[in-house]
Design a protein around this motif. Structure first.
Motif, PDB file in Angstrom:
ATOM      1  N   VAL A 183      46.668  32.822  39.146  1.00 30.04           N
ATOM      2  CA  VAL A 183      46.368  34.208  39.873  1.00 30.04           C
ATOM      3  C   VAL A 183      46.103  33.748  41.352  1.00 30.04           C
ATOM      4  N   ALA A 184      46.968  33.743  42.216  1.00 33.15           N
ATOM      5  CA  ALA A 184      46.477  33.353  43.613  1.00 33.15           C
ATOM      6  C   ALA A 184      45.590  34.288  44.046  1.00 33.15           C
ATOM      7  N   GLY A 204      39.308  45.105  46.223  1.00 33.09           N
ATOM      8  CA  GLY A 204      38.154  45.443  46.635  1.00 33.09           C
ATOM      9  C   GLY A 204      37.819  47.211  46.535  1.00 33.09           C
ATOM     10  N   THR A 205      37.124  47.733  47.417  1.00 27.24           N
ATOM     11  CA  THR A 205      36.773  48.959  46.976  1.00 27.24           C
ATOM     12  C   THR A 205      37.360  49.859  48.250  1.00 27.24           C
ATOM     13  N   LEU A 206      37.722  50.944  47.744  1.00 25.99           N
ATOM     14  CA  LEU A 206      38.289  52.238  48.653  1.00 25.99           C
ATOM     15  C   LEU A 206      37.737  53.274  48.423  1.00 25.99           C
ATOM     16  N   VAL A 207      37.101  54.324  49.363  1.00 23.44           N
ATOM     17  CA  VAL A 207      36.311  55.108  49.196  1.00 23.44           C
ATOM     18  C   VAL A 207      36.846  56.437  49.631  1.00 23.44           C
ATOM     19  N   LEU A 208      37.282  57.378  48.991  1.00 24.91           N
ATOM     20  CA  LEU A 208      37.687  58.667  49.573  1.00 24.91           C
ATOM     21  C   LEU A 208      37.112  59.791  49.138  1.00 24.91           C
ATOM     22  N   HIS A 210      40.444  43.660  50.943  1.00 27.71           N
ATOM     23  CA  HIS A 210      40.795  42.594  51.693  1.00 27.71           C
ATOM     24  C   HIS A 210      41.227  41.481  50.759  1.00 27.71           C
ATOM     25  N   THR A 211      41.682  40.097  51.311  1.00 26.69           N
ATOM     26  CA  THR A 211      42.136  39.130  50.676  1.00 26.69           C
ATOM     27  C   THR A 211      40.973  38.519  50.143  1.00 26.69           C
ATOM     28  N   MET A 212      40.882  38.141  48.743  1.00 29.34           N
ATOM     29  CA  MET A 212      39.787  37.221  48.240  1.00 29.34           C
ATOM     30  C   MET A 212      40.267  36.405  47.029  1.00 29.34           C
ATOM     31  N   PRO A 213      39.376  35.512  46.545  1.00 28.91           N
ATOM     32  CA  PRO A 213      39.530  34.987  45.438  1.00 28.91           C
ATOM     33  C   PRO A 213      39.250  36.195  44.109  1.00 28.91           C
TER      34      PRO A 213
END
Length: 472
Positions: free
Chosen positions: A215-216, A221-225, A303-306
């Motif tokens: 798993v690269a 993350g979180t998206l709030v709508l 976002h990009t993250m481990p």
């Protein structure tokens, strides 16, 4: 297996506690100890079991004498690893606390791991992540593997890599009679089938052998709508049609004071989505575009993250009091059903009412439904509802509210995730285990635990008939 000894007593007397202290290396905690209340507390507040003894084992050798005394006295025996299950504590019996068994061996060359049951999802994921590897677990870092894995394991990689049990290679276990077994597809194959979804009904797991995946770094993350019938229905449709590399968990709830969310939206009903895209980073923008187009995001923390960073940091002082229910459904919510969901949430008097929506499919559905004791492979979605509250005097009110939600929203085909059953009552066992699955589990239970020593769980009594109407 032989006939079980006649119980010595219905309670754990002083002599039995003395014997425990003599026979185990770990600590035996009783109601007279200063830290008893802390030791018996589980993750969820409001489940106030008062065991006669809590045995914190320090190695596997501590387990057989605890099982022997529980078997001879006949007292309830609860098994605890991470303490997230309401079955991790009991009244008047023994809690076998495995949380100290945290040995973990990652073998990157073979992409395998061996973990004791007290290892938490976050501990394992961080250790594996150092090698760019991961196993598909749930979505809470502090959950112990001993309970999580045996129920199935639905989490942030469920569509990409399936359930946790799909990566289970072998199990080391101690049975009710004290036998030590290594169980896999070739050895005790019937038990291996049962352990993948059958919960803690069959013995004490002392080590889990698991497969790891490359798993690269993920994009997640979180998206709030804002939560409206259109955004809820649109989100679920987009999640269903997305590539299998995307797994989502959506909480429809009053928006807490999150960083970046304008203050005027705090407390309003929102759609808080935790999302993991475990595919090509370069295509992430196009994958997330349909979700961002549903409405102007109130917060966009994708976002990009481990991968390991998707688990929120643990707060050992956080013990919510919540009344919760769960079910599987074969249909996504359309705008009409989404409007009914919002209305039901709005009718709650709880401190925080929440509905959690998980679109399933992908790798989870690509395994045959009868390949494991987890029998809900083809279900479209899992819905859970919870009423987080403060006073125990409110519990009955919120229980009725949660039960009514299930009655209104679930499809004609019942189904429930065993890891999310709490005080639902015995009949819902039939939703977790359809008739054919139940009958097979009951026969295996008869073979490996004929006296039902392991009964403080979502229990499958030895040889028992199916408890409900579900034939799915």
């Amino acid at each position: 297996m032989g006939k079980a000894p006649t119980p010595l007593a219905a309670t754990l007397d002083t002599a039995a506690v003395t014997a425990l202290r003599r026979l185990v290396t770990g600590r035996v905690i009783t109601p007279t100890d200063h830290d008893y209340d802390r030791a018996r507390r589980i993750f969820f507040d409001g489940y106030e079991g008062r065991p006669a003894a809590i045995v914190r084992v320090v190695d596997v050798e501590d387990v057989p004498p605890v099982l022997d005394i529980a078997r001879r006295t006949g007292v309830p025996l609860a098994i605890r690893s991470g303490g997230h299950s309401v079955h991790a504590v009991c009244d008047d019996g023994i809690v076998l606390d495995l949380s100290g068994l945290r040995a973990l061996d990652i073998v990157p060359e073979s992409r395998t791991a061996a973990a004791q049951p007290g290892v938490t999802a976050a501990q394992y994921t961080n250790a594996a992540g150092a090698f760019g590897l991961a196993t598909s677990f749930g979505d809470t870092g502090s959950v112990g593997l001993g309970g999580l894995v045996l129920g199935g394991g639905i989490g942030f990689l469920v569509r990409k890599h399936g359930l946790t049990i799909d990566d289970l290679i072998a199990v080391e276990m101690i049975t009710s009679s004290g036998d030590r077994l290594r169980i896999d597809a070739d050895s005790h194959a019937d038990l291996f089938w049962a352990l993948r979804g059958g919960g803690g009904n069959f013995g004490v797991v002392t080590r889990l052998h698991l497969r790891l995946h490359r798993v690269a770094p993920i994009v997640g993350g979180t998206l709030v709508l804002p939560a409206t019938p259109a955004t809820i229905a649109g989100f679920l449709a987009a999640a269903d049609s997305a590539p299998d590399e995307l797994s989502t968990k959506v909480n429809v709830m009053p928006i807490p004071p999150l960083p970046g969310v304008p203050e005027e939206h705090h407390g309003r009903m929102g759609l808080l989505a935790t999302m993991v895209f475990a595919g090509d980073v370069g295509s992430a923008e196009s994958i997330y575009a349909p979700f961002r187009a549903l409405a102007t995001p109130l917060a966009d923390l994708i976002h990009t993250m481990p991968y390991a960073q998707i688990f929120e940091p643990d707060d050992e002082n956080y013990h919510p009091r919540a009344m919760s229910r769960t079910f599987f459904t074969d249909e996504l919510l359309d705008e009409t059903k989404a409007e009914a969901l919002l209305a039901h949430l709005g009718s709650s008097t709880a401190l925080v009412p929440v509905a959690q929506l998980r679109v399933l499919g992908g790798a989870m559905a690509q395994v045959a439904e009868d390949a494991t004791a987890f029998a809900h492979r083809g279900r479209k979605m899992m819905i859970s509802v919870a009423a987080v509250h403060e006073s125990p005097d409110e519990t009955d009110t919120h229980r009725s509210w949660a039960d009514n939600f299930v009655a209104e929203q679930r499809s004609s085909q019942p189904g429930a995730y065993v890891n999310f059953l709490y005080d639902d009552g015995p009949d819902r066992r039939g939703e977790a285990y359809p008739r054919r699955t139940w009958d097979r589990l009951a026969r295996i239970k008869q073979r490996y635990d004929p006296t039902n020593l392991f009964r403080v769980n979502v229990n499958i009594p030895p040889g028992a008939a199916h408890p409900g109407p579900s034939d799915r």
